[in-house]
Motif scaffolding. Structure first.
Motif, PDB file in Angstrom:
ATOM      1  N   UNK A   1     -21.438 -24.099 -24.995  1.00  0.00           N
ATOM      2  CA  UNK A   1     -21.644 -24.016 -23.551  1.00  0.00           C
ATOM      3  C   UNK A   1     -22.175 -25.355 -23.064  1.00  0.00           C
ATOM      4  N   UNK A   2     -21.433 -26.006 -22.161  1.00  0.00           N
ATOM      5  CA  UNK A   2     -21.823 -27.331 -21.687  1.00  0.00           C
ATOM      6  C   UNK A   2     -22.280 -27.253 -20.236  1.00  0.00           C
ATOM      7  N   UNK A   3     -23.605 -27.156 -20.036  1.00  0.00           N
ATOM      8  CA  UNK A   3     -24.195 -27.168 -18.687  1.00  0.00           C
ATOM      9  C   UNK A   3     -23.546 -26.115 -17.777  1.00  0.00           C
ATOM     10  N   UNK A   4     -23.339 -24.904 -18.305  1.00  0.00           N
ATOM     11  CA  UNK A   4     -22.523 -23.925 -17.578  1.00  0.00           C
ATOM     12  C   UNK A   4     -23.171 -23.410 -16.304  1.00  0.00           C
ATOM     13  N   UNK A   5     -24.476 -23.626 -16.131  1.00  0.00           N
ATOM     14  CA  UNK A   5     -25.140 -23.123 -14.917  1.00  0.00           C
ATOM     15  C   UNK A   5     -25.537 -24.232 -13.945  1.00  0.00           C
ATOM     16  N   UNK A   6     -25.215 -25.475 -14.258  1.00  0.00           N
ATOM     17  CA  UNK A   6     -25.774 -26.574 -13.460  1.00  0.00           C
ATOM     18  C   UNK A   6     -25.221 -26.637 -12.038  1.00  0.00           C
ATOM     19  N   UNK A   7     -24.063 -25.988 -11.790  1.00  0.00           N
ATOM     20  CA  UNK A   7     -23.500 -26.011 -10.436  1.00  0.00           C
ATOM     21  C   UNK A   7     -23.837 -24.750  -9.649  1.00  0.00           C
TER      22      UNK A   7
ATOM     23  N   UNK B   1     -18.934  -8.735 -19.800  1.00  0.00           N
ATOM     24  CA  UNK B   1     -19.648  -9.664 -18.906  1.00  0.00           C
ATOM     25  C   UNK B   1     -19.917  -9.038 -17.530  1.00  0.00           C
ATOM     26  N   UNK B   2     -19.698  -7.709 -17.419  1.00  0.00           N
ATOM     27  CA  UNK B   2     -20.039  -7.002 -16.198  1.00  0.00           C
ATOM     28  C   UNK B   2     -19.065  -7.176 -15.050  1.00  0.00           C
ATOM     29  N   UNK B   3     -17.791  -7.448 -15.375  1.00  0.00           N
ATOM     30  CA  UNK B   3     -16.808  -7.705 -14.312  1.00  0.00           C
ATOM     31  C   UNK B   3     -15.542  -6.861 -14.466  1.00  0.00           C
TER      32      UNK B   3
ATOM     33  N   UNK C   1     -19.431 -18.166  -7.581  1.00  0.00           N
ATOM     34  CA  UNK C   1     -19.444 -19.126  -8.684  1.00  0.00           C
ATOM     35  C   UNK C   1     -19.924 -18.499  -9.988  1.00  0.00           C
ATOM     36  N   UNK C   2     -20.957 -17.649  -9.883  1.00  0.00           N
ATOM     37  CA  UNK C   2     -21.467 -16.993 -11.078  1.00  0.00           C
ATOM     38  C   UNK C   2     -20.444 -16.060 -11.700  1.00  0.00           C
ATOM     39  N   UNK C   3     -19.695 -15.337 -10.846  1.00  0.00           N
ATOM     40  CA  UNK C   3     -18.652 -14.454 -11.361  1.00  0.00           C
ATOM     41  C   UNK C   3     -17.524 -15.256 -12.015  1.00  0.00           C
ATOM     42  N   UNK C   4     -17.142 -16.375 -11.393  1.00  0.00           N
ATOM     43  CA  UNK C   4     -16.093 -17.215 -11.991  1.00  0.00           C
ATOM     44  C   UNK C   4     -16.537 -17.741 -13.358  1.00  0.00           C
ATOM     45  N   UNK C   5     -17.811 -18.111 -13.468  1.00  0.00           N
ATOM     46  CA  UNK C   5     -18.298 -18.613 -14.746  1.00  0.00           C
ATOM     47  C   UNK C   5     -18.295 -17.496 -15.795  1.00  0.00           C
ATOM     48  N   UNK C   6     -18.609 -16.271 -15.378  1.00  0.00           N
ATOM     49  CA  UNK C   6     -18.571 -15.154 -16.318  1.00  0.00           C
ATOM     50  C   UNK C   6     -17.140 -14.851 -16.754  1.00  0.00           C
ATOM     51  N   UNK C   7     -16.173 -15.037 -15.863  1.00  0.00           N
ATOM     52  CA  UNK C   7     -14.762 -14.889 -16.258  1.00  0.00           C
ATOM     53  C   UNK C   7     -14.391 -15.961 -17.291  1.00  0.00           C
TER      54      UNK C   7
ATOM     55  N   UNK D   1     -17.091 -23.460 -23.084  1.00  0.00           N
ATOM     56  CA  UNK D   1     -17.159 -23.144 -21.659  1.00  0.00           C
ATOM     57  C   UNK D   1     -17.849 -24.308 -20.964  1.00  0.00           C
ATOM     58  N   UNK D   2     -17.242 -24.761 -19.858  1.00  0.00           N
ATOM     59  CA  UNK D   2     -17.715 -25.961 -19.169  1.00  0.00           C
ATOM     60  C   UNK D   2     -18.421 -25.610 -17.866  1.00  0.00           C
ATOM     61  N   UNK D   3     -19.004 -26.632 -17.259  1.00  0.00           N
ATOM     62  CA  UNK D   3     -19.619 -26.484 -15.938  1.00  0.00           C
ATOM     63  C   UNK D   3     -18.576 -26.044 -14.911  1.00  0.00           C
ATOM     64  N   UNK D   4     -17.377 -26.645 -14.968  1.00  0.00           N
ATOM     65  CA  UNK D   4     -16.287 -26.239 -14.076  1.00  0.00           C
ATOM     66  C   UNK D   4     -15.540 -25.085 -14.743  1.00  0.00           C
ATOM     67  N   UNK D   5     -15.146 -24.109 -13.971  1.00  0.00           N
ATOM     68  CA  UNK D   5     -14.650 -22.855 -14.548  1.00  0.00           C
ATOM     69  C   UNK D   5     -13.237 -22.990 -15.108  1.00  0.00           C
ATOM     70  N   UNK D   6     -12.424 -23.887 -14.512  1.00  0.00           N
ATOM     71  CA  UNK D   6     -11.060 -24.133 -14.994  1.00  0.00           C
ATOM     72  C   UNK D   6     -10.205 -22.872 -15.007  1.00  0.00           C
ATOM     73  N   UNK D   7     -10.397 -22.014 -13.997  1.00  0.00           N
ATOM     74  CA  UNK D   7      -9.548 -20.831 -13.876  1.00  0.00           C
ATOM     75  C   UNK D   7      -8.288 -21.184 -13.084  1.00  0.00           C
ATOM     76  N   UNK D   8      -7.185 -20.506 -13.394  1.00  0.00           N
ATOM     77  CA  UNK D   8      -5.945 -20.714 -12.637  1.00  0.00           C
ATOM     78  C   UNK D   8      -6.045 -19.938 -11.326  1.00  0.00           C
ATOM     79  N   UNK D   9      -6.021 -20.635 -10.165  1.00  0.00           N
ATOM     80  CA  UNK D   9      -6.262 -19.957  -8.890  1.00  0.00           C
ATOM     81  C   UNK D   9      -5.164 -18.970  -8.508  1.00  0.00           C
ATOM     82  N   UNK D  10      -3.939 -19.177  -9.034  1.00  0.00           N
ATOM     83  CA  UNK D  10      -2.813 -18.317  -8.646  1.00  0.00           C
ATOM     84  C   UNK D  10      -2.698 -17.065  -9.518  1.00  0.00           C
TER      85      UNK D  10
END
Length: 242
Positions: A163-169, A127-129, A142-148, A85-94
């Motif tokens: 986990x690579x700096x997952x909370x830094x943003x 993860x509570x979602x 942002x926190x919810x996206x990271x939990x996804x 899991x990265x700092x950027x969530x990399x979720x597909x927006x569509x």
């Protein structure tokens, strides 16, 4: 206790920049290891090498019995065993939250849609979602996206999570909700390797802390090493706040 991650004298250069200079460590099954250090110390590069997102120039890496440094390594198998899991969530927006998780289960694990959806809902609850399954990423904090992103990785049933700096943003409140999920994972016995700037969290939750400096492992210990650093380098790092 048997090591599920074995890193032996790894070196990595980017051009003339020698980033990793003989890094060695092991992670036992069920351990939570926090990796700390200043920017440029090599901690994120070391983490990426474990999932073969970067190749090493020298040394050996074994994860879940797989020789990661083998040129013929089965990356498909490796990445089923290791979640990252990265700092950027990399979720597909569509895609909806549920669809973001179902996608890999369908295409990588070849699961039937109903089974994939069942797993997706289970990890979202974890993860509570669970109530956000039909939401789109842009509708989440942002926190919810990271939990996804964490849930998507959990859905693949990895043996090791990185986990690579997952909370830094994230701002402090959102950071807290993500760290709580990670603390629950640690309590459940997930093997985890975490690159972080969250010193209080590392001290409270990590079984061991690895301090990296100038491309090397400089100190290793439990949370007490943050109160009584053995080296002036770690003391200076902690005194500077990061």
């Amino acid at each position: 206790m048997s090591a599920i991650v074995k890193v032996d004298d790894i070196h990595k250069s980017f051009g003339s920049n020698h980033v990793l200079k003989g890094v060695s460590f092991e992670v036992n099954k069920g351990e939570m290891i926090a990796v700390i250090g200043a920017s440029g110390s090599g901690k994120s590069t070391a983490l990426r090498c474990l999932d073969r997102l970067e190749t090493i120039d020298q040394g050996q890496i074994e994860v879940c019995g797989i020789r990661v440094d083998d040129p013929k390594v089965d990356l498909h198998l490796l990445r089923r065993e290791v979640g990252i899991v990265f700092q950027s969530y990399n979720l597909f927006p569509h895609l909806t939250v549920e669809e973001n998780i179902v996608l890999a289960l369908r295409h990588v694990k070849k699961l039937a849609r109903d089974e994939a959806r069942r797993i997706a809902m289970n990890v979202l609850e974890q993860v509570g979602l669970g109530q956000k399954a039909d939401a789109y990423p842009e509708q989440l904090s942002g926190g919810q996206q990271q939990r996804v992103a964490i849930a998507r990785s959990l859905a693949m049933s990895p043996k090791v999570m990185l986990f690579d700096e997952v909370t830094s943003a994230l701002d402090p409140q959102l950071t807290g909700e993500v760290l709580r999920v990670m603390e629950d994972l640690a309590a459940d016995g997930m093997t985890m390797l975490l690159v972080t700037h969250e010193m209080a969290f590392a001290k409270r939750v990590a079984d061991r802390i690895i301090y990296m400096h100038q491309g090397k492992v400089w100190e290793v210990g439990d949370g007490s090493m943050l109160d009584a650093p053995r080296t002036p380098e770690l003391r200076a790092f902690l005194d500077n706040g990061l």
